[in-house]
Motif scaffolding. Structure first.
Motif, PDB file in Angstrom:
ATOM      1  N   TYR A  98       0.831  -1.204   0.000  1.00 54.64           N
ATOM      2  CA  TYR A  98       0.000   0.000   0.000  1.00 54.64           C
ATOM      3  C   TYR A  98       0.864   1.252   0.000  1.00 54.64           C
ATOM      4  O   TYR A  98       0.612   2.192  -0.743  1.00 54.64           O
ATOM      5  N   PHE A  99       1.886   1.267   0.863  1.00 57.13           N
ATOM      6  CA  PHE A  99       2.737   2.448   1.007  1.00 57.13           C
ATOM      7  C   PHE A  99       3.422   2.814  -0.303  1.00 57.13           C
ATOM      8  O   PHE A  99       3.689   3.976  -0.565  1.00 57.13           O
ATOM      9  N   GLU A 100       3.733   1.824  -1.095  1.00 56.00           N
ATOM     10  CA  GLU A 100       4.441   2.048  -2.358  1.00 56.00           C
ATOM     11  C   GLU A 100       3.508   1.951  -3.555  1.00 56.00           C
ATOM     12  O   GLU A 100       3.952   1.891  -4.697  1.00 56.00           O
ATOM     13  N   GLY A 101       2.198   1.940  -3.295  1.00 51.93           N
ATOM     14  CA  GLY A 101       1.216   1.724  -4.344  1.00 51.93           C
ATOM     15  C   GLY A 101       0.838   2.979  -5.104  1.00 51.93           C
ATOM     16  O   GLY A 101       1.505   4.009  -5.045  1.00 51.93           O
ATOM     17  N   ASP A 102      -0.288   2.871  -5.789  1.00 54.04           N
ATOM     18  CA  ASP A 102      -0.744   3.918  -6.694  1.00 54.04           C
ATOM     19  C   ASP A 102      -1.782   4.848  -6.080  1.00 54.04           C
ATOM     20  O   ASP A 102      -2.417   5.613  -6.772  1.00 54.04           O
ATOM     21  N   GLY A 103      -1.940   4.765  -4.757  1.00 52.92           N
ATOM     22  CA  GLY A 103      -2.945   5.592  -4.103  1.00 52.92           C
ATOM     23  C   GLY A 103      -2.372   6.368  -2.932  1.00 52.92           C
ATOM     24  O   GLY A 103      -1.157   6.483  -2.769  1.00 52.92           O
ATOM     25  N   LEU A 104      -3.276   6.892  -2.125  1.00 53.28           N
ATOM     26  CA  LEU A 104      -2.934   7.614  -0.900  1.00 53.28           C
ATOM     27  C   LEU A 104      -3.205   6.688   0.277  1.00 53.28           C
ATOM     28  O   LEU A 104      -4.315   6.189   0.432  1.00 53.28           O
ATOM     29  N   SER A 105      -2.185   6.446   1.087  1.00 53.02           N
ATOM     30  CA  SER A 105      -2.350   5.664   2.312  1.00 53.02           C
ATOM     31  C   SER A 105      -2.552   6.612   3.475  1.00 53.02           C
ATOM     32  O   SER A 105      -1.723   7.490   3.715  1.00 53.02           O
ATOM     33  N   VAL A 106      -3.666   6.442   4.190  1.00 51.02           N
ATOM     34  CA  VAL A 106      -3.948   7.214   5.394  1.00 51.02           C
ATOM     35  C   VAL A 106      -3.944   6.220   6.550  1.00 51.02           C
ATOM     36  O   VAL A 106      -4.754   5.294   6.572  1.00 51.02           O
ATOM     37  N   ILE A 107      -3.014   6.414   7.477  1.00 50.36           N
ATOM     38  CA  ILE A 107      -2.797   5.455   8.541  1.00 50.36           C
ATOM     39  C   ILE A 107      -3.126   6.096   9.882  1.00 50.36           C
ATOM     40  O   ILE A 107      -2.361   6.917  10.403  1.00 50.36           O
TER      41      ILE A 107
END
Length: 157
Positions: free
Chosen positions: A92-101
């Motif tokens: 997720y962190f390196e994916g194509d979206g925004l990660s909100v943690i």
């Protein structure tokens, strides 16, 4: 530090974040219970053009929303006691979206290498007032912060 006066301003600030986010941006939301982490995520989703109902992923850990301008990967690490490194969050962190943690500070060594942390603090005198501190960890986070602050300033001139 940014002062957010009320719920309406919180939503507007969050929408700015969604509007300026780029693929691979990582956002860690830190603050006590009730500080507004999930409320902020709902506004971010609107800024991304996501109209789905945003629910806290407290028990599911990760919820994916893919209908907007970018995918939103909404994570809540509060209940993860151990094994965060086994969750496959790097995808997720390196994916194509925004990660909100939410509660990302609990990930410690499993945090992405490059992320922007928003620390939300409640005001002791005004219930809806919040203070937001932005901390950058890496060059992408620095650029993300600059885009947020520039757009927030432009929207509030």
């Amino acid at each position: 530090m940014i002062t957010i006066a009320d719920l309406d301003a919180t939503e507007k600030f969050a929408e700015v974040i969604g509007r300026v986010a780029l693929p691979g941006d990582n956002l860690v939301l830190t603050g006590e219970l009730g500080a507004g982490k999930t409320t902020l995520t709902k506004g971010i989703a609107r800024g991304l053009g996501i109209s789905q109902l945003i629910k806290s992923p407290t028990y599911t850990i990760i919820r994916e929303y893919t209908e907007g301008r970018l995918p939103l990967y909404h994570m809540d690490i509060y209940r993860v006691e151990f094994g965060a490194s086994d969750l496959g969050l790097d995808d997720y962190f390196e994916g194509d979206g925004l990660s909100v943690i939410e509660w990302g500070n609990l990930l410690e060594e499993s945090l992405p290498e490059d992320y922007l942390e928003l620390i939300l603090e409640k005001d002791n005198t005004e219930e809806q007032k919040r203070f937001v501190k932005l901390l950058t960890f890496g060059p992408k986070a620095e650029a993300f912060q600059q885009r947020i602050l520039a757009q927030w300033e432009a929207d509030n001139e």
